[in-house]
Design an enzyme around this catalytic site. Structure first.
Site, PDB file in Angstrom:
ATOM      1  N   CYS A  52      23.626 135.299  50.065  1.00  0.00           N
ATOM      2  CA  CYS A  52      22.886 136.595  50.187  1.00  0.00           C
ATOM      3  C   CYS A  52      23.023 137.223  49.028  1.00  0.00           C
ATOM      4  O   CYS A  52      24.064 137.520  48.172  1.00  0.00           O
ATOM      5  CB  CYS A  52      23.718 137.399  51.243  1.00  0.00           C
ATOM      6  N   CYS A  61      15.918 137.199  47.102  1.00  0.00           N
ATOM      7  CA  CYS A  61      16.517 137.473  48.272  1.00  0.00           C
ATOM      8  C   CYS A  61      16.323 136.352  49.059  1.00  0.00           C
ATOM      9  O   CYS A  61      15.294 135.710  49.086  1.00  0.00           O
ATOM     10  CB  CYS A  61      15.705 138.905  48.951  1.00  0.00           C
ATOM     11  N   THR A  62      17.308 136.056  49.725  1.00  0.00           N
ATOM     12  CA  THR A  62      17.177 134.820  50.520  1.00  0.00           C
ATOM     13  C   THR A  62      16.246 134.521  51.732  1.00  0.00           C
ATOM     14  O   THR A  62      15.892 133.644  52.210  1.00  0.00           O
ATOM     15  CB  THR A  62      18.727 134.164  51.182  1.00  0.00           C
ATOM     16  N   HIS A  63      15.685 135.966  52.146  1.00  0.00           N
ATOM     17  CA  HIS A  63      14.503 135.835  52.995  1.00  0.00           C
ATOM     18  C   HIS A  63      13.369 135.507  52.430  1.00  0.00           C
ATOM     19  O   HIS A  63      12.288 135.146  53.347  1.00  0.00           O
ATOM     20  CB  HIS A  63      14.392 137.373  53.696  1.00  0.00           C
ATOM     21  N   GLU A 122      13.090 139.240  59.117  1.00  0.00           N
ATOM     22  CA  GLU A 122      13.808 139.146  60.241  1.00  0.00           C
ATOM     23  C   GLU A 122      12.830 139.227  61.479  1.00  0.00           C
ATOM     24  O   GLU A 122      13.310 138.915  62.531  1.00  0.00           O
ATOM     25  CB  GLU A 122      14.678 140.216  60.045  1.00  0.00           C
ATOM     26  N   THR A 134      22.228 140.204  48.236  1.00  0.00           N
ATOM     27  CA  THR A 134      22.786 141.732  48.076  1.00  0.00           C
ATOM     28  C   THR A 134      24.519 141.518  48.111  1.00  0.00           C
ATOM     29  O   THR A 134      24.803 142.291  47.287  1.00  0.00           O
ATOM     30  CB  THR A 134      22.325 142.517  49.635  1.00  0.00           C
ATOM     31  N   ASP A 175      25.240 135.008  55.221  1.00  0.00           N
ATOM     32  CA  ASP A 175      24.208 135.755  54.852  1.00  0.00           C
ATOM     33  C   ASP A 175      24.069 137.003  55.861  1.00  0.00           C
ATOM     34  O   ASP A 175      24.835 136.838  56.898  1.00  0.00           O
ATOM     35  CB  ASP A 175      22.727 135.181  55.063  1.00  0.00           C
ATOM     36  N   SER A 176      23.415 138.128  55.598  1.00  0.00           N
ATOM     37  CA  SER A 176      23.200 139.070  56.515  1.00  0.00           C
ATOM     38  C   SER A 176      22.502 138.847  57.578  1.00  0.00           C
ATOM     39  O   SER A 176      22.682 139.535  58.552  1.00  0.00           O
ATOM     40  CB  SER A 176      22.632 140.521  55.636  1.00  0.00           C
ATOM     41  N   TYR A 225      20.858 144.372  55.255  1.00  0.00           N
ATOM     42  CA  TYR A 225      22.184 145.063  54.329  1.00  0.00           C
ATOM     43  C   TYR A 225      21.506 145.897  53.311  1.00  0.00           C
ATOM     44  O   TYR A 225      22.194 146.651  52.736  1.00  0.00           O
ATOM     45  CB  TYR A 225      22.885 144.093  53.730  1.00  0.00           C
ATOM     46  N   GLY A 226      20.393 145.690  53.015  1.00  0.00           N
ATOM     47  CA  GLY A 226      19.541 145.826  51.442  1.00  0.00           C
ATOM     48  C   GLY A 226      19.391 147.348  51.432  1.00  0.00           C
ATOM     49  O   GLY A 226      19.651 147.710  50.103  1.00  0.00           O
TER      50      GLY A 226
HETATM   51  N1  DGL Z   1      18.961 138.061  52.679  1.00  0.00           N
HETATM   52  C1  DGL Z   1      19.609 138.969  52.006  1.00  0.00           C
HETATM   53  C2  DGL Z   1      19.595 138.998  50.453  1.00  0.00           C
HETATM   54  O1  DGL Z   1      19.604 137.767  50.000  1.00  0.00           O
HETATM   55  C3  DGL Z   1      19.436 140.529  52.290  1.00  0.00           C
HETATM   56  C4  DGL Z   1      18.399 140.830  53.129  1.00  0.00           C
HETATM   57  C5  DGL Z   1      19.213 142.348  53.845  1.00  0.00           C
HETATM   58  O2  DGL Z   1      19.797 142.154  54.829  1.00  0.00           O
HETATM   59  O3  DGL Z   1      18.513 143.162  53.309  1.00  0.00           O
HETATM   60  O4  DGL Z   1      19.566 139.849  49.740  1.00  0.00           O
END
Ligand code: DGL
Length: 290
Positions: free
Chosen positions: A78, A189-191, A159, A80, A15-16, A47-48
């Site tokens: 992830c 998004c996994t966050h 984050e 993204t 993941d990012s 990364y988004g």
């Molecule tokens: N956790 C990532 C996702 O599922 C991206 C979050 C990021 O790095 O912007 O998209």
């Protein structure tokens, strides 16, 4: 379950940053006997908002690192990367001996199974700009409607460890308020599972909030039953690599994983590749390169 550097064939999970730990949590619940190596590129997250080429470069480096750690299958946990780069990664690295799997198709399948006709999908700007989730839903059902909203503030808030703050709750409410007449809201998004309580609080009555991670794990378990040689049984060992601050990653990551992390190993970009940097401490002050 302990960390280990012994030679095994672990499953790579990438993941990012921290978010993929919410997927790893479900994978370990489903298949606790496997060994895993998790790579969180938190030194370069989020990364988004990044351009496509940068996401592809980072993804290549991370997947290569995980193959370098002995993995034969990498789960791109992830959305993204999965939405933008999965096909590229599969074409570049996939073979009978190596596989790269993503999260978008399981998310689309779970959403189509759950919806009464109108799915809301919330994710990073890059994820939403790709429209990959909508494309996958269309393949499963031509009649289901998909509305997509980008939420660029949410992954950085998570984050930062601010998911229980009023700022996070207000941001979630503002984004969710942009949807109209959806019946299912997919956390793309996994966050976002760390914000699930806030999502449930602000989602209109009758809207179900869907975290695709359990479906990702179930799909992986079904895949693994067919390809056990690529992800053989281990001893439930876990290694964690991060390109960010490893102490912070271990401390903060426990909330995503739901258990303590083993000592986190540092990886850093060295001439276009992600290398293991054991015992390296960041220098301070001016740095002059030789
Ligand atoms: N956790 C990532 C996702 O599922 C991206 C979050 C990021 O790095 O912007 O998209």
């Amino acid at each position: 379950m302990s960390s280990s550097t012994t030679s095994t064939t672990p499953v790579g999970v990438y993941d990012s940053g921290f978010g993929g730990l919410t997927v790893l949590r479900e994978l370990r619940r489903e298949l606790p006997q496997l060994d895993y190596v998790y790579l969180g590129d938190s030194g370069r997250a989020p990364y988004g908002g990044r351009d496509v080429d940068t996401v592809l470069d980072f993804a290549e480096q991370c997947v290569e690192r995980l193959f370098g750690e002995g993995c034969r299958v990498v789960v791109v946990a992830c959305h993204t990367v999965s939405c933008v780069a999965l096909r590229h990664l599969q074409q570049r690295y996939g073979s009978a001996e190596r596989r790269v799997l993503g999260v978008t198709i399981p998310a689309a399948e779970a959403a189509v199974a759950a919806t009464r006709g109108h799915i809301g999908f919330i994710g990073t700007s890059r994820t939403v700009a790709s429209h990959t989730f909508r494309t996958e839903v269309r393949k499963l059902s031509a009649s289901v409607q998909v509305s997509e909203i980008a939420a660029p503030l949410l992954a950085p808030l998570v984050e930062e460890g601010w998911e229980e703050t009023d700022i996070a709750r207000l941001a979630v409410a503002r984004y969710v308020g942009q949807f109209a007449e959806i019946d299912t809201l997919v956390l793309g998004c996994t966050h976002y599972p760390l914000l699930e309580r806030a999502f449930r609080e602000v989602a209109p009555a009758g809207v179900q909030v869907l975290n695709p991670a359990p479906e990702v794990a179930a799909r992986f378990a079904a895949w693994r039953a067919r390809y056990a040689a690529l992800a053989p049984e281990g001893a439930g060992r876990l290694r964690v690599l991060s390109s960010g601050d490893v102490t912070r990653f271990a401390r903060h990551g426990a909330r995503f994983l739901g258990e303590e992390l083993p000592p986190v190993e540092h990886v850093g970009e060295r001439r276009g590749r992600l290398a293991l940097c054991p015992n390296e401490t960041e220098p301070t002050g001016q740095i002059v390169r030789e």
